[in-house]
Design a protein around this motif. Structure first.
Motif, mmCIF file in Angstrom:
data_model
loop_
_atom_site.group_PDB
_atom_site.id
_atom_site.type_symbol
_atom_site.label_atom_id
_atom_site.label_comp_id
_atom_site.label_asym_id
_atom_site.label_seq_id
_atom_site.Cartn_x
_atom_site.Cartn_y
_atom_site.Cartn_z
ATOM 1 N N LEU A 1 -8.210 26.752 78.765
ATOM 2 C CA LEU A 1 -9.596 27.204 78.858
ATOM 3 C C LEU A 1 -9.706 28.398 79.795
ATOM 4 C CD1 LEU A 1 -12.583 26.855 78.197
ATOM 5 C CD2 LEU A 1 -12.733 25.198 80.065
ATOM 6 N N ARG A 2 -9.007 28.373 80.922
ATOM 7 C CA ARG A 2 -9.059 29.502 81.862
ATOM 8 C C ARG A 2 -8.589 30.786 81.186
ATOM 9 N NH1 ARG A 2 -6.198 26.270 85.935
ATOM 10 N NH2 ARG A 2 -4.600 27.876 85.969
ATOM 11 N N ARG A 3 -7.537 30.687 80.426
ATOM 12 C CA ARG A 3 -7.013 31.878 79.751
ATOM 13 C C ARG A 3 -8.009 32.409 78.731
ATOM 14 N NH1 ARG A 3 -0.812 29.633 78.813
ATOM 15 N NH2 ARG A 3 0.026 30.293 80.856
ATOM 16 N N ALA A 4 -8.645 31.503 77.996
ATOM 17 C CA ALA A 4 -9.627 31.938 77.011
ATOM 18 C C ALA A 4 -10.846 32.551 77.678
ATOM 19 C CB ALA A 4 -10.032 30.756 76.134
ATOM 20 N N MET A 5 -11.278 31.974 78.792
ATOM 21 C CA MET A 5 -12.447 32.493 79.495
ATOM 22 C C MET A 5 -12.173 33.857 80.118
ATOM 23 S SD MET A 5 -13.868 28.961 81.263
ATOM 24 C CE MET A 5 -15.194 29.789 82.186
ATOM 25 N N ALA A 6 -10.929 34.106 80.516
ATOM 26 C CA ALA A 6 -10.596 35.383 81.164
ATOM 27 C C ALA A 6 -10.835 36.568 80.240
ATOM 28 C CB ALA A 6 -9.145 35.373 81.641
ATOM 29 N N ALA A 7 -10.723 36.341 78.936
ATOM 30 C CA ALA A 7 -10.909 37.434 77.976
ATOM 31 C C ALA A 7 -12.220 37.327 77.215
ATOM 32 C CB ALA A 7 -9.749 37.429 76.983
ATOM 33 N N ALA A 8 -13.028 36.319 77.511
ATOM 34 C CA ALA A 8 -14.250 36.087 76.738
ATOM 35 C C ALA A 8 -15.329 37.092 77.091
ATOM 36 C CB ALA A 8 -14.758 34.669 76.998
ATOM 37 N N PRO A 9 -16.166 37.489 76.122
ATOM 38 C CA PRO A 9 -17.292 38.383 76.423
ATOM 39 C C PRO A 9 -18.350 37.657 77.239
ATOM 40 C CG PRO A 9 -17.408 37.621 74.158
ATOM 41 C CD PRO A 9 -16.098 37.129 74.695
ATOM 42 N N MET A 10 -19.198 38.453 77.912
ATOM 43 C CA MET A 10 -20.171 37.889 78.837
ATOM 44 C C MET A 10 -21.599 38.237 78.443
ATOM 45 S SD MET A 10 -18.368 38.698 82.501
ATOM 46 C CE MET A 10 -17.926 40.355 82.010
ATOM 47 N N VAL A 11 -22.488 37.351 78.824
ATOM 48 C CA VAL A 11 -23.924 37.593 78.779
ATOM 49 C C VAL A 11 -24.385 37.485 80.226
ATOM 50 C CG1 VAL A 11 -26.130 36.824 77.874
ATOM 51 C CG2 VAL A 11 -24.062 36.568 76.486
ATOM 52 N N VAL A 12 -24.962 38.541 80.754
ATOM 53 C CA VAL A 12 -25.268 38.605 82.182
ATOM 54 C C VAL A 12 -26.748 38.354 82.421
ATOM 55 C CG1 VAL A 12 -25.180 40.018 84.270
ATOM 56 C CG2 VAL A 12 -23.369 40.228 82.538
ATOM 57 N N VAL A 13 -27.026 37.343 83.245
ATOM 58 C CA VAL A 13 -28.405 37.010 83.605
ATOM 59 C C VAL A 13 -28.784 37.822 84.842
ATOM 60 C CG1 VAL A 13 -30.027 35.158 84.148
ATOM 61 C CG2 VAL A 13 -27.986 34.670 82.770
ATOM 62 N N GLN A 14 -29.919 38.487 84.775
ATOM 63 C CA GLN A 14 -30.385 39.315 85.876
ATOM 64 C C GLN A 14 -31.780 38.879 86.323
ATOM 65 O OE1 GLN A 14 -29.999 43.145 83.842
ATOM 66 N NE2 GLN A 14 -28.138 43.588 84.998
ATOM 67 N N GLU A 15 -31.922 38.566 87.590
ATOM 68 C CA GLU A 15 -33.214 38.206 88.180
ATOM 69 C C GLU A 15 -33.313 38.873 89.548
ATOM 70 O OE1 GLU A 15 -35.606 36.504 86.810
ATOM 71 O OE2 GLU A 15 -34.646 35.487 85.109
ATOM 72 N N ARG B 1 -16.007 42.109 77.744
ATOM 73 C CA ARG B 1 -17.108 43.060 77.578
ATOM 74 C C ARG B 1 -18.443 42.348 77.757
ATOM 75 N NH1 ARG B 1 -18.774 42.946 71.916
ATOM 76 N NH2 ARG B 1 -17.536 41.341 70.847
ATOM 77 N N VAL B 2 -19.470 43.093 78.089
ATOM 78 C CA VAL B 2 -20.814 42.545 78.277
ATOM 79 C C VAL B 2 -21.586 42.689 76.976
ATOM 80 C CG1 VAL B 2 -22.983 42.756 79.525
ATOM 81 C CG2 VAL B 2 -20.806 43.026 80.746
ATOM 82 N N LEU B 3 -22.041 41.569 76.418
ATOM 83 C CA LEU B 3 -22.770 41.578 75.158
ATOM 84 C C LEU B 3 -24.256 41.844 75.353
ATOM 85 C CD1 LEU B 3 -21.204 38.402 73.480
ATOM 86 C CD2 LEU B 3 -20.573 40.787 73.074
ATOM 87 N N PHE B 4 -24.792 41.372 76.476
ATOM 88 C CA PHE B 4 -26.238 41.467 76.684
ATOM 89 C C PHE B 4 -26.527 41.273 78.164
ATOM 90 C CE2 PHE B 4 -30.543 39.634 76.849
ATOM 91 C CZ PHE B 4 -31.251 40.552 76.082
ATOM 92 N N ARG B 5 -27.553 41.966 78.628
ATOM 93 C CA ARG B 5 -28.061 41.766 79.991
ATOM 94 C C ARG B 5 -29.566 41.544 79.901
ATOM 95 N NH1 ARG B 5 -24.500 43.900 84.045
ATOM 96 N NH2 ARG B 5 -22.826 45.181 83.120
ATOM 97 N N GLY B 6 -30.064 40.628 80.691
ATOM 98 C CA GLY B 6 -31.496 40.402 80.690
ATOM 99 C C GLY B 6 -31.875 39.260 81.610
ATOM 100 N N SER B 7 -33.170 39.035 81.705
ATOM 101 C CA SER B 7 -33.659 37.928 82.520
ATOM 102 C C SER B 7 -33.222 36.606 81.900
ATOM 103 C CB SER B 7 -35.179 37.976 82.599
ATOM 104 O OG SER B 7 -35.748 37.675 81.334
#
Length: 365
Positions: A229-243, A346-352
């Protein structure tokens, strides 16, 4: 008609079939399955004595000793517990470590009372192997997406709102930070891995689509994320929550002051819970003292103690915002920003929080 014994481990876990665990309590404590019930044939001492006998005198002598130890009132008491379980859980199964002598013995004893109760062939060892293999397979087959963001953005709230998500911190019974320990302790490493594998198994059975996980380090408190799981998460794309900072402080107050305070009062009582709560947070703060620096640590600690004093006098938690904002701004934010720069995904989306939930197809909350 009697139900047959089974090797259909997938169905057992997908359907949350009740399981009667014949292993000794010590074995159960090291690792078990969600929903399994510990109803051992032998306690730890009895099992140890039978094991020693087996090594010294062989199988026949060990079996004879086992029957001698589990006899009379001891056997009757345990039989009543097994019969009660079989009556209350007519869909269930029983098992021991390898699906061998212990489970077969109990199955035979139950049959003599007129109760035909099936066992899991291969026992705990085979079911555990199935879950290990399933986890490794699932993280390769599923598209994983990480919910990332600074401390206090409410990432766990996003995970809880999404239909195809696994709550790693929930399974670890820890909030993931230096302050994340919860009263009651964490599961064993094996229990954590078993529950996580079942979560992924159920999501896979529910259909295709990405699986969302909160962005975590290698460890959540005392439990490790499995290597695959750690290896898969290291390369997984992200969705970033911003507040903004004020919103994040409010989340931390709710989680670490209000909710955690309630948990400490439930565990230690209304008289001792508040002091235990404060002592816990001060001890957590002490653990990051070196990274904070002595002067900053002292300043935050004084604000923390003062905030608790005000809360105890007036019931107002407002003063906690000061020390929490200081930690977020001066300690957690720089650490998160550095870690994010090191990530490969990579970052797929950023938002609240609300925007991320909407984008990922969750339910508003």
């Amino acid at each position: 008609m009697a139900r047959p014994d089974t090797r259909d481990y997938r169905r057992l876990f997908l359907e949350d079939v009740p399981l009667m665990d014949m292993r000794a309590p010590g074995e159960f404590a090291q690792g078990a399955f969600p929903g399994a019930h510990s109803l051992p044939l032998m306690n730890d001492d009895e099992r140890a004595r039978v094991g020693t006998c087996y090594k010294q005198r062989g199988q026949a002598a060990a079996i004879a000793l086992g029957h001698e130890l589990v006899a009379g009132e001891v056997r009757e008491r345990r039989m009543r517990a097994w019969l009660d379980f079989a009556r209350d859980h007519p869909r269930g199964y029983l098992y021991c470590f390898r699906g061998g002598l212990r489970s077969a013995t109990v199955q035979q004893w139950l049959a003599r009372t007129g109760v035909d109760y099936p066992l899991v062939l291969g026992g705990y060892k085979a079911m555990r192997r199935f879950l290990i293999d399933n986890l490794e397979k699932a993280v390769l087959e599923r598209e994983l997406r990480l919910i990332s963001g600074r401390t206090g953005t409410g990432k766990t709230r996003v995970v809880e709102a999404l239909p195809r998500a696994v709550d790693l911190e929930g399974r670890a019974r820890h909030r993931g930070s230096a302050f994340g320990q919860l009263p009651g302790g964490q599961p064993s490493q094996i229990d954590f891995e078993n529950a996580l594998s079942i979560d992924l198994l159920k999501l896979g059975a529910a259909g295709d689509g990405p699986v969302y996980l909160e962005d975590e380090g290698h460890m959540i408190g005392s439990v490790n994320l499995p290597l695959a799981l750690r290896r898969a998460m290291a390369a997984a794309p992200m969705v970033v929550v911003q507040e903004n900072l004020a919103a994040r402080v409010a989340v931390v107050v709710e989680d670490y002051i209000v909710d955690l305070g309630r948990r400490y009062c439930e565990r230690f009582g209304e008289a001792d819970g508040p002091a235990e709560h404060r002592a816990k947070l001060r001890a957590d703060l002490q653990r990051i003292r070196k990274r904070l620096g002595g002067a900053r640590h002292q300043a935050v600690d004084e604000m923390l103690q003062s905030a608790f004093e005000q809360q105890w006098r007036t019931g107002d938690t407002t003063a906690h915002r000061d020390w929490i904002a200081s930690l977020l701004r001066d300690y957690y934010d720089p650490m998160y920003d550095y870690q994010l720069r090191q990530r490969g995904g990579r970052v797929l989306f950023r938002g609240s929080r609300a925007e991320v939930i909407a984008w990922a197809g969750g339910a508003a909350r």
